[in-house]
Write a protein that holds these residues in place. Structure first.
Motif, PDB file in Angstrom:
ATOM      1  N   THR A  42      45.848  38.141  50.776  1.00 37.87           N
ATOM      2  CA  THR A  42      45.667  36.685  50.812  1.00 37.87           C
ATOM      3  C   THR A  42      46.396  36.020  51.955  1.00 37.87           C
ATOM      4  N   TRP A  68      34.608  42.092  47.445  1.00 38.70           N
ATOM      5  CA  TRP A  68      35.800  41.653  48.166  1.00 38.70           C
ATOM      6  C   TRP A  68      36.988  41.715  47.215  1.00 38.70           C
ATOM      7  N   ARG A  69      38.029  42.424  47.567  1.00 42.67           N
ATOM      8  CA  ARG A  69      39.241  42.482  46.753  1.00 42.67           C
ATOM      9  C   ARG A  69      40.421  41.969  47.561  1.00 42.67           C
ATOM     10  N   VAL A  70      41.233  41.177  46.896  1.00 40.32           N
ATOM     11  CA  VAL A  70      42.386  40.579  47.564  1.00 40.32           C
ATOM     12  C   VAL A  70      43.670  41.125  46.969  1.00 40.32           C
ATOM     13  N   HIS A  72      47.538  41.326  45.873  1.00 41.85           N
ATOM     14  CA  HIS A  72      48.565  40.407  45.389  1.00 41.85           C
ATOM     15  C   HIS A  72      49.925  41.012  45.672  1.00 41.85           C
ATOM     16  N   PHE A 113      44.679  47.610  39.389  1.00 39.47           N
ATOM     17  CA  PHE A 113      43.588  46.708  38.981  1.00 39.47           C
ATOM     18  C   PHE A 113      42.476  46.623  40.030  1.00 39.47           C
ATOM     19  N   THR A 114      42.424  47.615  40.911  1.00 39.42           N
ATOM     20  CA  THR A 114      41.371  47.642  41.927  1.00 39.42           C
ATOM     21  C   THR A 114      40.586  48.931  41.737  1.00 39.42           C
ATOM     22  N   HIS A 115      39.608  48.876  40.862  1.00 40.30           N
ATOM     23  CA  HIS A 115      38.798  50.058  40.567  1.00 40.30           C
ATOM     24  C   HIS A 115      37.683  50.156  41.588  1.00 40.30           C
TER      25      HIS A 115
ATOM     26  N   THR B  42      42.883  31.590  44.135  1.00 39.75           N
ATOM     27  CA  THR B  42      44.170  31.824  44.796  1.00 39.75           C
ATOM     28  C   THR B  42      45.119  30.650  44.700  1.00 39.75           C
ATOM     29  N   ASP B  67      39.826  44.782  36.094  1.00 39.70           N
ATOM     30  CA  ASP B  67      39.788  44.370  37.499  1.00 39.70           C
ATOM     31  C   ASP B  67      40.297  42.938  37.663  1.00 39.70           C
ATOM     32  N   TRP B  68      40.550  42.590  38.900  1.00 38.70           N
ATOM     33  CA  TRP B  68      40.996  41.222  39.217  1.00 38.70           C
ATOM     34  C   TRP B  68      40.207  40.732  40.431  1.00 38.70           C
ATOM     35  N   ARG B  69      39.541  39.610  40.300  1.00 32.46           N
ATOM     36  CA  ARG B  69      38.817  39.021  41.434  1.00 32.46           C
ATOM     37  C   ARG B  69      39.352  37.630  41.722  1.00 32.46           C
ATOM     38  N   VAL B  70      39.508  37.342  42.993  1.00 31.43           N
ATOM     39  CA  VAL B  70      40.064  36.053  43.398  1.00 31.43           C
ATOM     40  C   VAL B  70      39.013  35.247  44.152  1.00 31.43           C
TER      41      VAL B  70
END
Lengths: 406, 406
Positions: A42, A68-70, A72, A113-115, B42, B67-70
């Motif tokens: 980010t 798209w993965r951001v 942290h 958490f990014t599969h 974000t 998963d986590w998406r921003v």
């Protein structure tokens, strides 16, 4: 108001012609069953996120299912990676085990958490670089580095290289940014130059009335020449030198200077530079300092300018130059970093030694005094950007890259 | 240095006992083949991201592939959603078609690069709310709202409700934050209170030497009582009132006040409040204003405090209260928002009418003069947080929620 619809490749037809667009769709057809994912962080500044925002939508549009993965991270993580960033560009830092641990553990955390089950993984810049070690690699991985790695601090580089060489390819923005000591059989290096999206709010055509409204808001009159620079308030962009140049110019003719830039609250150095510039400006009503303006104000300013300047002492690519050229403005700029690939001396502006303040002033005066020349240069500049620095070219480069590593 | 390893549920065994941890693993076992995704934006402030950072890792740890998406958006988008945020909390705004369009189109754009095939989708706060319209809904969708929606601006709410009712469940932080006009058969509303992660860098145990080092860095001596408030420099946190209270306290005994908070560069109101506080402080060497400190400095300050204050005039949940209670500190706080669920009057601190400055001063003096009472209250406070406001309870709430909507 510009840009209130979803981006698609078809919207570029009027700018580039049907043929070019059809060629891109054809080019992408062999990839159309594929999926890809971009991973960036980010807080790495707006430039990369701005490009990804357009690029990823266009990749989806041509049929590649692109995610798209951001990343942290904590304050500590970003403070470490900022130091790494500076060291990659040649500064010396104290590379402790603690810094490496903060860097690595944050990547391990993010991997949780990014599969990923995509056909291609594209990792941007050093922040998420080590994440590759957290996966069973089942697809080509590309490391896309947006910064200059030609002279990195050796100790740090030796550490990062262990991650880099796990990738199948790396991409840098310019030939001169390449790492010379990584032979091709270890990891092939590709070059993909940055680009602008001519349809986003910073670059799209806007009406005269919108332009006037924003110029008025900023308190800049449009009935005398405007010289502008859009750049962070940073020592490497030399805003103080720009004030000196402006005063040389104004000895010869009445005009205004606008310095527009963003500045982070947690950047004490930037704050200090800004205060120094404020002091240098004093009560001068013809110099405008504008902070954290929205994209549409950047657009309005560039379109209202008589001459655009990029007075960097040291530079990455300086994509703001292409933004100005796209608006048919002549650009007077320092001959550093990626600027000479955008500004062709005497064709669409002038290239100068950054130390030559009088040279900058003379070229600016010459352009203000010769609007026909400015116009001709502006038109040449726009074509140069159309042929070299639009997001569509960037998309083609990515398609070719994915085919090469597939 | 705390927290340099990957979070896992097993690390909570020493805080909560084996039995509790085993129960959580058991509780999660029926969900262990499931996948979930959290979507947030974000720029919605640190609180939500801080919780997600721990929660998502623990959800993965108990076997839910999470998963986590921003969300990405322009300056315009975030300026619109900030206005929406204020209007949801009761302010009036001018709800134009343009604002709705910027809001909606940004969501459509984000959906393009957010490919979802999870068993549960959890969307946080209003920014990504409309994204649900971009998918063929194949799984339960949960809207998790972290703000007070009890008295929203009607016109905006009518617009947002069209998106909200598409969800299968919504979650708010407190009973008093609920929307009273959404009956259960339209959308069930659940309550999940916020939490702190006792193992992150803001809350984990740190050594005395680390504490001293950070207090020294901040220029705060530890040989006289410290009264502290950790909160944004914002009118609703009333830092100026805090300075007045401190001066009432100091009439009776020698002590110091530390106001620690973050402030965004693009928050002119915050900047103005900060300047006003600076003027109110003047040359007073016993008052320390500390901006944008790292998490470990927050930890050090809370642990060094004699009494912690939360002088909010209006408040969401104020999770900073639980952070202080967890460090066994008595908290003197306003009886507003979520504070009374954390501070139990006379048990682990005192609750007061925010207008009662003398009352605040009297309670602070009383606690400073009675260290045994402070200690007892601090111990009670820590147990109260252990039983109610730890991330593990938050995880259990989520497990129960997913089972209910499955």
């Amino acid at each position: 108001m510009a840009n209130l619809s979803v981006l698609s490749l078809n919207k570029f037809r009027c700018l580039l012609g049907d043929r070019t667009i059809e060629n891109i769709f054809d080019n992408a057809s062999t990839l159309s069953e594929k999926s890809a994912v971009h991973i960036n962080s980010t807080y790495q500044g707006g430039g990369v996120a701005e490009i990804l925002n357009s690029l990823i939508i266009l990749m989806n549009d041509v049929g590649i299912k692109t995610d798209w993965r951001v990343m942290h991270g904590s304050h500590d993580f970003f403070s470490v990676t900022k130091k790494f960033h500076n060291a990659i560009q040649g500064e010396r830092i104290h590379l402790t085990e603690l810094k490496k641990k903060i860097y690595y553990i944050t990547n391990v955390n993010n991997a949780i958490f990014t599969h990923l089950n995509h056909d291609f993984v594209i990792v941007h810049d050093p922040q998420p670089l080590p994440i590759i070690t957290c996966y069973k690699k089942r697809q080509p991985w590309i490391w896309r580095c947006h910064i200059d790695i030609s002279e990195p601090m050796k100790e740090l580089w030796d550490y990062l290289k262990m991650f880099i060489v796990k990738y199948d390819a790396m991409v840098v923005s310019m030939n001169k940014f390449r790492e010379r000591n990584l032979p091709n059989h270890i990891i092939p290096q590709f070059i993909i130059r940055p680009s602008i999206n001519p349809l986003n709010i910073k670059n799209d055509v806007i009406s005269e009335s919108t332009i006037s409204r924003y110029m008025q808001k900023m308190g800049v009159v449009t009935d005398k020449p405007i010289i502008s620079q859009v750049s962070r308030f940073d020592k490497w962009k030399d805003p103080k030198g720009m004030v000196k140049i402006f005063r040389l110019v104004r000895k010869k003719l009445d005009c205004q200077l606008v310095l527009m830039g963003s500045m982070a609250a947690d950047d004490p150095e930037g704050q200090e530079i800004f205060r120094q510039v404020e002091r240098a400006v004093g009560e001068d009503k013809d110099i405008h300092l504008i902070m954290n303006a929205p994209d549409i104000a950047v657009n309005a300013l560039q379109r209202s300018s008589t001459v655009v300047i990029q007075r960097s002492l040291k530079e990455g690519f300086a994509i703001t130059v292409s933004e100005a050229l796209w608006k048919s403005k002549p650009v007077v700029a320092s001959n550093v970093g990626g600027i000479p690939s955008q500004v062709l001396d005497n064709k669409n502006g002038y290239l100068l030694d950054p130390m030559d303040l009088q040279g900058f002033a003379d070229r600016i005066i010459h352009l203000i005094k010769h609007p026909e020349l400015s116009k001709k240069m502006g038109e040449f500049g726009k074509e140069h950007v159309r042929n070299n620095f639009l997001i569509t070219r960037h998309l083609i480069d990515y398609l070719n890259l994915l085919k090469k590593v597939d």
